[in-house]
Enzyme design. Structure first.
Site, PDB file in Angstrom:
ATOM      1  N   CYS A 108       2.984 -15.456 -21.877  1.00 56.43           N
ATOM      2  CA  CYS A 108       4.266 -15.223 -22.563  1.00 56.43           C
ATOM      3  C   CYS A 108       5.343 -16.211 -22.153  1.00 56.43           C
ATOM      4  O   CYS A 108       6.197 -16.570 -22.974  1.00 56.43           O
ATOM      5  CB  CYS A 108       4.729 -13.780 -22.370  1.00 56.43           C
ATOM      6  SG  CYS A 108       5.322 -13.348 -20.727  1.00 56.43           S
ATOM      7  N   ASP A 109       5.336 -16.698 -20.917  1.00 56.16           N
ATOM      8  CA  ASP A 109       6.348 -17.662 -20.479  1.00 56.16           C
ATOM      9  C   ASP A 109       6.351 -18.910 -21.354  1.00 56.16           C
ATOM     10  O   ASP A 109       7.373 -19.578 -21.500  1.00 56.16           O
ATOM     11  CB  ASP A 109       6.113 -18.133 -19.039  1.00 56.16           C
ATOM     12  CG  ASP A 109       5.485 -17.134 -18.109  1.00 56.16           C
ATOM     13  OD1 ASP A 109       4.942 -16.129 -18.571  1.00 56.16           O
ATOM     14  OD2 ASP A 109       5.510 -17.383 -16.895  1.00 56.16           O
TER      15      ASP A 109
END
Length: 325
Positions: A108-109
């Site tokens: 997700c980063d």
């Protein structure tokens, strides 16, 4: 060479976004000049892994500098890289194995690193193909990692079924902070009539509401969003990105003032109370991929970048509201 690689690292890439914002709001050219010096030092290249989103996070700052100074060399290498990215199918599974993160946005980063860089490149060049690719790949990551009931992202495929001590799913504060900030920065580069714009705004609102509901009494967010007692201390990199994104939403008329202004006021107070007398921001969770411990002395440059982004949006908000919060 080692020095150059570090200057293009994702940690510094996040810092540069805050430094550029500080230069814009302060009007002090020294911040731009420092960023230009870094760009010149690395010949405006990104990191060595051409498909790893971490390694081209710096591209968003190159595009922002180009839009201000109009020097073609600032985006020439990244434009060539962007053309290569656009040409690829990205048809692998996002399962967390075989170093998938080096080829796809499988964590997700990455949604602060990759799509923002491509989106700003679209704005800088006037060519929508980079933004279009960013939207396609954003959706692929979202389909795999986003929990539509929780309105939060798992960090990567290995966390889809992991639980905290209290039985809740593991949702990492900083990871979701990267996403919400990434949403703001991608929307910022969408034309008003862009077909996917409303869909992204709706997701931004959904995530913002969830994040606001998870704010702790001291104004911060702890490392684990749904089990704050597992790491019962404030964490400033997630808090900084949330404060930035929510203020951005207020400044762009996307979020409701009566609902979100109290949230950002508390968040900003939480952040400034973590700044030590020498100016260092403490309580930043170290580099990692899941909720973890922090201390008063914990600092990383991406936490500083998030703090500067938040402060710059606060400055814009106060200027537009006669200094009142």
């Amino acid at each position: 060479m080692a020095l150059n690689i570090k200057k293009t690292d994702w940690t510094n890439g996040a810092l540069y976004t805050g430094l550029f914002a500080l230069g814009q709001t302060s009007g002090d050219e020294k911040y731009d000049q420092a960023l230009i010096a870094i760009g010149n030092d690395v010949n405006w290249n990104t990191g060595s892994n051409r498909l790893l989103a971490d390694d081209y996070c710096v591209g968003q700052t190159y595009s922002l500098l180009y839009m201000k100074y109009k020097d073609p060399k600032m985006i020439a290498p990244f434009k060539q890289q962007g053309d290569s990215i656009v040409s690829l199918p990205f048809n692998e599974s996002l399962e967390w194995k075989n170093n998938i993160q080096k080829r796809e946005w499988a964590w997700c980063d990455a949604l602060f690193m990759g799509p923002t860089a491509l989106a700003y490149l679209s704005t800088a060049t006037g060519d929508p193909k980079y933004l279009n690719k960013a939207i396609t790949l954003w959706q692929k990551t979202t389909d795999y990692l986003y929990d539509p009931q929780a309105h939060l992202y798992s960090r990567d495929g290995s966390y889809l079924n992991k639980k905290e001590k209290n039985g809740e799913k593991v949702f990492w504060s900083r990871g979701n902070g990267w996403v919400l900030a990434g949403l703001a920065r991608v929307i910022e580069n969408m034309p008003a009539n862009y077909p996917e714009r409303q869909k992204f705004i709706d997701q931004f609102k959904d995530m913002a509401a969830k994040i606001a509901s998870l704010q702790q009494p001291d104004g911060s967010w702890h490392a684990s969003l749904l089990d704050p007692d597992s790491y019962p201390i404030k964490e400033t990199s997630g808090t900084g990105f949330y404060c930035y994104a929510l203020l951005w939403g207020l400044n762009h008329g996307i979020l409701n003032k009566s609902q979100y202004l109290p949230v950002v006021k508390k968040a900003w107070i939480a952040l400034v109370t973590c700044v030590q007398p020498d100016g260092m921001l403490g309580y930043v969770q170290p580099i990692g991929g899941s909720p973890d411990k922090v201390t008063e002395q914990s600092n990383e440059v991406y936490g500083t970048g998030a703090f500067l982004l938040a402060g710059s949006q606060l400055y814009i908000y106060l200027n537009g509201n006669k200094g009142k919060m």
